[in-house]
Design an enzyme around this catalytic site. Structure first.
Site: not given
Lengths: 383, 295
Positions: B213, B251
């Site tokens: 996935e 981030h």
């Protein structure tokens, strides 16, 4: 759950992480009131969950009430990369000597927590990581041991933070780690972490992603679920506890399991259609969940057909079928439905559904067949 | 042969009560032929449910019955502790299907096992379990969708796509040695690489289907492993090609994973490692059928 900056700062404050005094405002008048409370000069900050707020004009310094009023009027309602600004955070402006970066998140490869600190904060940290990886100090933390003071010191020294910032930074890192672990966050990130001219270290921004799986032990998180998202379909799905992502196509998708839901979107795309959404009704899906899923899809005006793809494991076929029967009684479904049902108790499920079959409710044996039928019913030409 | 479990595997069901998930699926597993020898429930020690003796603790269950596998489907707030309890009792194979365990609990449990109970393997959490068709089924897989025998081994991150793969193969008359659902959570106890190593060593397994996935870098790591250590044919499928890039805050995750994580990057890495990459689960079955025919 991603927190807005002001929520992140409120969360930080609970763990003793120093943040600037500030307040929330939804109108220009409230913004002035908050600014009067925290003292000028202030920073008026757009509360949106997207990067690049500053460049888009969503962060402004204001010296007095008139400037706050003008900035607040300009920023409220502003569209920042698709996100409409509905709320402001007004905080006392900080004097900045240096800007750093600090974060904790899970390193899935190492299966350990990862602390990162850099002396080059206040900028695009991903760019720093790409151009100069050594500018970011990294430390793996074993979850069974936790972050020690010496670990924190190692991070700030390796990152080369200014000597006068180091004690304060170590203290903040320990609190940030506690916010990350005890606060059940997937991510805590401070950029910039600042050093003031007086030598104090504090968080000037806050990015916090909470682990939704841990919400059962955090009743206090309820207050964070206040602002509505930009996609009304996603808001409704969230209210109903469904895993939903809005897309732009015409085939509504309901599947059980994230993998199958993703795969269903992929297959619809491969046969020439466009998925309208990703919707995972999960492992424990029952009648209620299926009914909710159909209701959410039904609010999407773009949807021309609905593809229900269920392979039974934990979700038993008869539960799925009963859910559809109940949902059809509860809501007037606008689009035709294609269902592909297999797995645990699929026979019982199909038996229940037999009574419903019509040209607007069809059953297909395979994923590809069902996808082609759904695309055709949506007015497309399936491949 | 099979990997991790076989016809001699004796299972203790953790959290057994007449209404628990463990009961529903445990009874299905027993009906399939799995040796379900015990259950645990702190409030029901000394009783019996549907002929299964219930003990207060896993330790007592193991001492009395010789159970060597645990089936853990207890609710998220207690699941990680239940994994540790099974490991402390010396259970070598622990299957945890529970969905929604807090990530920090998972990370702690994984590292605790690694440090203190390295003889115990955890499969999951948030996985469908493991089935060696005709021999043993622990978890939520519907046994009738799998054909016993071989020569294919399956390892998958996604529950429902695991069933899909079993089903596709059965329809083509192809048997499966073992099908392992490793689960989609951030800290799986058993990785693609663990399963690939076992399949490579298993003489009965001649080819492997691997289902991945988007997110994380487990598929890329598996690709690197395949290139170095696996000479059996591998068909890979990765779900999520059309998935939009998720809303991402901060981030740190991107710095950790770099460009990894997209379905495209994963498929490219797997193809470069010599795996045959399918664009949908049905094609994975078809490609595997072709491989099996030419074995």
């Amino acid at each position: 759950m991603d927190l807005f900056e002001y929520q992140g700062k409120q969360y930080f404050a609970r763990f003793g992480i120093p943040v600037s005094p500030g307040g929330v405002a939804d109108t220009p008048e409230e913004a002035v009131a908050r600014a009067d409370e925290v003292g000028y000069p202030v920073v008026v900050k757009a509360q949106v969950q997207v990067g690049g707020r500053g460049k888009a004009g969503g962060i402004k310094l204001a010296a007095d009430a008139a400037e706050v009023l003008a900035h607040a009027r300009a920023i409220l309602g502003m569209d920042i990369r698709g996100h409409i600004v509905r709320r402001l955070w007004i905080e006392h402006a900080s004097e900045i000597a240096r800007e750093y970066y600090a974060s904790f998140t899970l390193d899935r490869s190492a299966k350990l927590h990862l602390g990162m600190v850099s002396a080059r904060g206040g900028v695009d940290i991903e760019q720093v990581a790409a151009e100069d990886p050594d500018a970011i100090a990294r430390l793996h933390v074993d979850p069974t041991e936790g972050l020690t003071k010496s670990g924190g010191r190692q991070l700030v020294e390796q990152a080369g933070l200014d000597p006068e910032a180091r004690d304060g930074a170590v203290d903040l890192l320990l609190k940030l780690y506690s916010c990350y672990v005890d606060g059940d966050a997937d991510l805590v990130e401070v950029n910039p972490l600042i050093l003031t001219p007086e030598g104090r270290v504090h968080a000037l921004d806050a990015k916090v992603t909470l682990d939704d799986s841990a919400s059962f032990r955090h009743p206090e998180w309820d207050e964070f679920r206040t602002l509505e998202g930009d996609d009304p379909r996603e808001t409704l799905a969230k209210q109903k506890g469904l895993q939903y992502v809005g897309l732009d196509g015409e085939v509504g998708i309901i599947a059980n399991g994230a993998g199958l839901a993703m795969s269903t979107c992929d297959v619809v795309n491969q046969v020439g259609g466009q998925p309208a959404n990703f919707l995972d009704i999960g492992g424990g899906a029952n009648a209620e969940v299926m009914a909710n899923a159909l209701e959410v899809i039904n609010t999407d005006e773009k949807v021309r057909s609905i593809f229900i793809n269920v392979f039974g494991g934990i979700t038993r076929g008869e539960e799925v079928a009963n859910g559809i029967v109940q949902a059809l009684q509860r809501v007037d479904i606008g689009a035709p439905i294609v269902i592909r049902l297999d797995g645990t108790n699929a026979e019982q499920g199909r038996e229940i559904l037999k009574g419903l079959e019509s040209e607007r409710f069809v059953s297909r044996p395979t994923m590809l067949d069902a996808a082609r039928t759904a695309v055709a019913l949506a007015g497309g030409a399936p491949r | 042969m099979s990997i991790f479990v076989d016809e001699t595997t004796k299972v203790v069901i953790q959290g057994l009560s007449p209404t628990s998930q463990g009961f529903f699926h445990g009874m299905r597993n027993r009906a399939y032929g799995t040796k379900v020898v015990a259950g645990t429930n702190p409030k029901r020690g000394g009783t019996e449910i549907e002929g299964v003796p219930v003990f207060a603790t896993v330790k007592e269950a193991v001492e009395a019955t010789g159970a060597n596998a645990a089936f853990n489907s207890v609710p998220p707030p207690f699941a990680a502790d239940a994994v540790i309890e099974a490991a402390e009792a010396g259970v070598p194979f622990i299957v945890c299907i529970t969905e929604g365990i807090p990530a920090h609990d998972e990370a702690r449990a994984y590292n605790r096992l690694k440090r203190d109970f390295s003889a115990s393997r955890l499969l999951g959490p948030n996985c469908p379990g493991i089935i060696s068709p005709g021999r043993c089924n622990i978890g939520i897989t519907a046994g009738e969708i799998a054909k016993p025998g071989g020569p294919v081994g399956i390892v998958s991150r996604s529950g429902t796509l695991t069933y899909q793969a079993l089903y596709e193969l059965k329809q083509k008359g192809i048997g499966v040695t073992t099908c392992v659902g490793i689960g989609g959570d951030p800290v799986p106890g058993t990785s693609f690489i663990d399963c690939l190593a076992e399949f490579q060593a298993d003489p009965e397994t001649k080819a492997v289907i691997m289902i991945g996935e988007i997110g994380g870098s487990a598929e890329e790591e598996a690709a690197a492993y395949i290139a170095e250590h696996v000479d059996k044919p591998v068909v890979a499928y990765v779900a999520g090609v059309t998935a939009p890039p998720g809303k991402r805050m901060g981030h740190a995750g991107a710095i950790v994973s770099g460009s990894k994580g997209t379905a495209k990057a994963k498929m490219e890495a797997l193809a470069a490692a010599g795996a045959t990459v399918a664009v949908n689960p049905t094609e994975a079955g078809e490609l595997m059928a072709g491989m099996v025919a030419s074995l």
